[in-house]
Design a protein around this motif. Structure first.
Motif, mmCIF file in Angstrom:
data_model
loop_
_atom_site.group_PDB
_atom_site.id
_atom_site.type_symbol
_atom_site.label_atom_id
_atom_site.label_comp_id
_atom_site.label_asym_id
_atom_site.label_seq_id
_atom_site.Cartn_x
_atom_site.Cartn_y
_atom_site.Cartn_z
ATOM 1 N N LYS A 107 0.870 -1.174 0.000
ATOM 2 C CA LYS A 107 0.000 0.000 0.000
ATOM 3 C C LYS A 107 0.908 1.226 0.000
ATOM 4 O O LYS A 107 1.499 1.557 1.024
ATOM 5 C CB LYS A 107 -0.913 0.007 1.227
ATOM 6 N N ILE A 108 1.000 1.869 -1.160
ATOM 7 C CA ILE A 108 1.980 2.935 -1.334
ATOM 8 C C ILE A 108 1.279 4.206 -1.796
ATOM 9 O O ILE A 108 0.460 4.186 -2.713
ATOM 10 C CB ILE A 108 3.048 2.537 -2.388
ATOM 11 N N HIS A 109 1.627 5.342 -1.168
ATOM 12 C CA HIS A 109 1.122 6.652 -1.585
ATOM 13 C C HIS A 109 2.131 7.319 -2.522
ATOM 14 O O HIS A 109 3.346 7.265 -2.289
ATOM 15 C CB HIS A 109 0.901 7.554 -0.374
ATOM 16 N N HIS A 110 1.603 7.976 -3.553
ATOM 17 C CA HIS A 110 2.434 8.650 -4.553
ATOM 18 C C HIS A 110 1.873 10.033 -4.829
ATOM 19 O O HIS A 110 0.647 10.229 -4.849
ATOM 20 C CB HIS A 110 2.429 7.877 -5.880
ATOM 21 N N LEU A 159 6.372 11.823 -11.019
ATOM 22 C CA LEU A 159 5.877 11.197 -9.789
ATOM 23 C C LEU A 159 6.927 11.320 -8.699
ATOM 24 O O LEU A 159 8.122 11.127 -8.947
ATOM 25 C CB LEU A 159 5.554 9.728 -10.070
ATOM 26 N N VAL A 160 6.454 11.622 -7.494
ATOM 27 C CA VAL A 160 7.310 11.672 -6.300
ATOM 28 C C VAL A 160 6.713 10.726 -5.259
ATOM 29 O O VAL A 160 5.545 10.893 -4.882
ATOM 30 C CB VAL A 160 7.384 13.101 -5.727
ATOM 31 N N PRO A 161 7.453 9.725 -4.793
ATOM 32 C CA PRO A 161 6.940 8.887 -3.707
ATOM 33 C C PRO A 161 6.645 9.742 -2.470
ATOM 34 O O PRO A 161 7.473 10.564 -2.063
ATOM 35 C CB PRO A 161 8.087 7.897 -3.449
ATOM 36 N N ALA A 162 5.470 9.546 -1.886
ATOM 37 C CA ALA A 162 5.010 10.400 -0.789
ATOM 38 C C ALA A 162 5.487 9.874 0.559
ATOM 39 O O ALA A 162 5.569 8.660 0.771
ATOM 40 C CB ALA A 162 3.484 10.487 -0.804
ATOM 41 N N HIS A 163 5.803 10.806 1.480
ATOM 42 C CA HIS A 163 6.185 10.496 2.877
ATOM 43 C C HIS A 163 6.774 9.081 2.977
ATOM 44 O O HIS A 163 6.188 8.163 3.525
ATOM 45 C CB HIS A 163 5.001 10.689 3.831
ATOM 46 N N VAL A 164 7.997 8.956 2.453
ATOM 47 C CA VAL A 164 8.538 7.644 2.082
ATOM 48 C C VAL A 164 8.759 6.692 3.263
ATOM 49 O O VAL A 164 8.860 5.484 3.056
ATOM 50 C CB VAL A 164 9.846 7.788 1.285
ATOM 51 N N TRP A 165 8.833 7.201 4.491
ATOM 52 C CA TRP A 165 9.158 6.330 5.622
ATOM 53 C C TRP A 165 7.964 5.976 6.505
ATOM 54 O O TRP A 165 8.099 5.147 7.404
ATOM 55 C CB TRP A 165 10.222 6.991 6.506
ATOM 56 N N THR A 166 6.813 6.584 6.302
ATOM 57 C CA THR A 166 5.713 6.337 7.230
ATOM 58 C C THR A 166 5.279 4.876 7.175
ATOM 59 O O THR A 166 5.272 4.256 6.113
ATOM 60 C CB THR A 166 4.521 7.256 6.946
ATOM 61 N N PRO A 167 4.919 4.300 8.317
ATOM 62 C CA PRO A 167 4.769 2.833 8.424
ATOM 63 C C PRO A 167 3.753 2.230 7.480
ATOM 64 O O PRO A 167 3.988 1.167 6.905
ATOM 65 C CB PRO A 167 4.350 2.624 9.882
ATOM 66 N N PHE A 169 1.977 3.563 4.608
ATOM 67 C CA PHE A 169 1.826 3.841 3.182
ATOM 68 C C PHE A 169 3.080 4.417 2.529
ATOM 69 O O PHE A 169 3.007 4.892 1.401
ATOM 70 C CB PHE A 169 0.654 4.804 2.965
ATOM 71 N N GLY A 170 4.228 4.395 3.202
ATOM 72 C CA GLY A 170 5.458 4.886 2.611
ATOM 73 C C GLY A 170 6.162 3.797 1.818
ATOM 74 O O GLY A 170 6.064 2.607 2.145
ATOM 75 N N VAL A 171 6.901 4.195 0.790
ATOM 76 C CA VAL A 171 7.586 3.200 -0.040
ATOM 77 C C VAL A 171 8.617 2.410 0.762
ATOM 78 O O VAL A 171 8.913 1.251 0.432
ATOM 79 C CB VAL A 171 8.232 3.886 -1.267
ATOM 80 N N PHE A 172 9.159 2.997 1.838
ATOM 81 C CA PHE A 172 10.065 2.275 2.731
ATOM 82 C C PHE A 172 9.401 1.928 4.066
ATOM 83 O O PHE A 172 10.072 1.526 5.011
ATOM 84 C CB PHE A 172 11.318 3.113 3.016
ATOM 85 N N GLY A 173 8.098 2.084 4.169
ATOM 86 C CA GLY A 173 7.407 1.897 5.442
ATOM 87 C C GLY A 173 7.489 0.480 5.965
ATOM 88 O O GLY A 173 7.563 -0.507 5.216
ATOM 89 N N ALA A 174 7.452 0.350 7.285
ATOM 90 C CA ALA A 174 7.617 -0.951 7.931
ATOM 91 C C ALA A 174 6.476 -1.909 7.615
ATOM 92 O O ALA A 174 6.670 -3.131 7.593
ATOM 93 C CB ALA A 174 7.725 -0.750 9.447
#
Length: 419
Positions: A107-110, A159-167, A169-174
């Motif tokens: 689940k990724i926000h962009h 496109l810019v990946p949104a708030h990339v670290w949030t758990p 919906f971030g592209v790097f989220g846990a």
């Protein structure tokens, strides 16, 4: 031209067919804050896109301005030093992709940007096959992130990946993210130029991961209401032009850094379990095996922990040539703290009305207005902003959806009289 841009906002698309569009308050608050380029938000929503076509006219290449009548309304009540400031809109939207990859639900926000209304209509036509665009301003699409990027590129956008670290919906989220950008966008990763830090991280944290060195870090407010505009911004030193902004993100030329929250103020900075009031550092979470000591459920892994999992650099070692950034606290929070009232109170707004009339927009007061000029109106505010600029603040970190608190004045200080 050096200017602030806030390109992650949410419009009130549900009111898009009413007489009062949210573009006017967005422009009003942009002038008050000192922001030149603002995202429209939600251009994928059909009703809001129709409203954009009704209210906006082309300005510089790829940017828009309000028509004369709504623009006059967007300057009403502002002091003359702010009312004439230019405000431009960039067509922006946020979407959520939900799909399976490598045995996990992702689940990724962009963040999506296009230079024109025709491109927005075409992208909406394409994305409408994968979800109901009229159901929400941030639609959920049954579409792989890589394929979303392909569609954006085909429409001339970026496109810019949104708030990339949030758990969540971030592209790097846990919870549902990836360990590398290439794992998400596959063969099209080279078309990504920038990553949004999100409220719970800042460039310093991101630069602990050397794989991110080639990406510009952008910061935007993720504002769900106009008064929250510009709590984070990205600074550019380019022509006022969609394509110049995109080029600055790709090359670094004209990218002048960011204005950030203190990341501890973000609501996912540390680990924890909000229902039980449990907040932990990464080390404490590891010592507890990731389990809440109160209820036995799994803790939400915050941004700091996730950065540490992927980091291959120690703290404080930025790459050579890195653009600068500064951490700020929104002016209403500072004034509210001094007065002992909430930042949204009428008293705070009245005090700030006087400040911006005398000293200029809110961001300028926080960043560059000489402290002696601020002291001429309020010695206590000058002291608070001096502490902020030196980062002499008290930090209580957010966790598991609970915002943190940044204080610039110690309890038991001077009496709360601003002027």
């Amino acid at each position: 031209m050096r200017f602030h841009a806030d390109l992650h906002v949410h419009s009130k698309y549900s009111r898009a067919c009413s007489k009062n569009s949210d573009l006017e308050p967005l422009a009003w608050w942009a002038r008050r804050k000192g922001c030149t380029v603002v995202g429209t938000g939600d251009f994928t929503h059909p009703a809001w896109l129709a409203r954009l076509q009704e209210c906006l006219v082309p300005a510089e290449p790829g940017l828009f301005r309000l028509r004369p009548e709504p623009d006059r309304a967007a300057a009403a009540g502002l002091p003359p030093n702010l009312a004439e400031a230019p405000v431009r809109f960039m067509l922006s939207a946020e979407v959520c992709t939900v799909y399976r990859r490598a045995g996990r639900t992702r689940k990724i926000h962009h963040l999506l940007y296009v230079p024109g209304l025709a491109e927005a209509r075409e992208l909406g036509r394409r994305l409408g096959r994968f979800g109901d665009l009229s159901s929400d301003g941030r639609p959920v699409l049954a579409l792989d992130s890589r394929d979303l990027l392909e569609n954006v590129l085909a429409c001339g956008g970026h496109l810019v990946p949104a708030h990339v670290w949030t758990p969540w919906f971030g592209v790097f989220g846990a919870k549902s993210g990836f360990d590398a950008l290439e794992d998400c966008y596959l063969d099209l990763t080279g078309h990504i130029a920038a990553l949004e830090t999100g409220l719970s991280s800042d460039p310093e944290m991101n630069r602990r991961v050397s794989a991110l060195d080639r990406y510009r870090m952008v910061s935007y407010s993720d504002a769900h209401s106009p008064p929250m505009l510009c709590r984070e911004t990205t600074v550019f030193d380019t022509e006022l032009d969609y394509f110049a902004i995109e080029r600055a993100l790709r090359t670094g030329a004209g990218y002048a850094g960011t204005v950030e929250f203190f990341p501890e103020e973000g609501k996912y900075h540390l680990d924890g379990h909000r229902a039980c009031g449990v907040r932990m550092t990464p080390r404490e979470r590891r010592e507890h095996g990731g389990i809440c000591p109160v209820c036995g459920k799994r803790l939400t892994v915050g941004v700091l922990s996730r950065v540490e999992e992927l980091a291959d650099r120690p703290e404080g070692v930025p790459p050579e040539g890195e653009a600068g950034f500064r951490r700020l606290v929104p002016l209403p929070e500072i004034v509210g703290e001094i007065l002992g009232v909430g930042p949204k109170s009428k008293r705070v707004q009245r005090e700030i009305d006087g400040l911006v009339a005398a000293l200029g927009p809110e961001l300028a007061i926080l960043e560059e207005v000489p402290l002696e000029d601020i002291a001429a109106r309020s010695p206590l505010l000058a002291e608070a902003i001096g502490r902020l600029r030196r980062e002499e603040v008290v930090r209580e970190a957010g966790y598991d959806g609970e915002y943190g608190v940044i204080r610039v004045m110690e309890p038991g200080g001077p009496e709360p009289a601003l002027f």
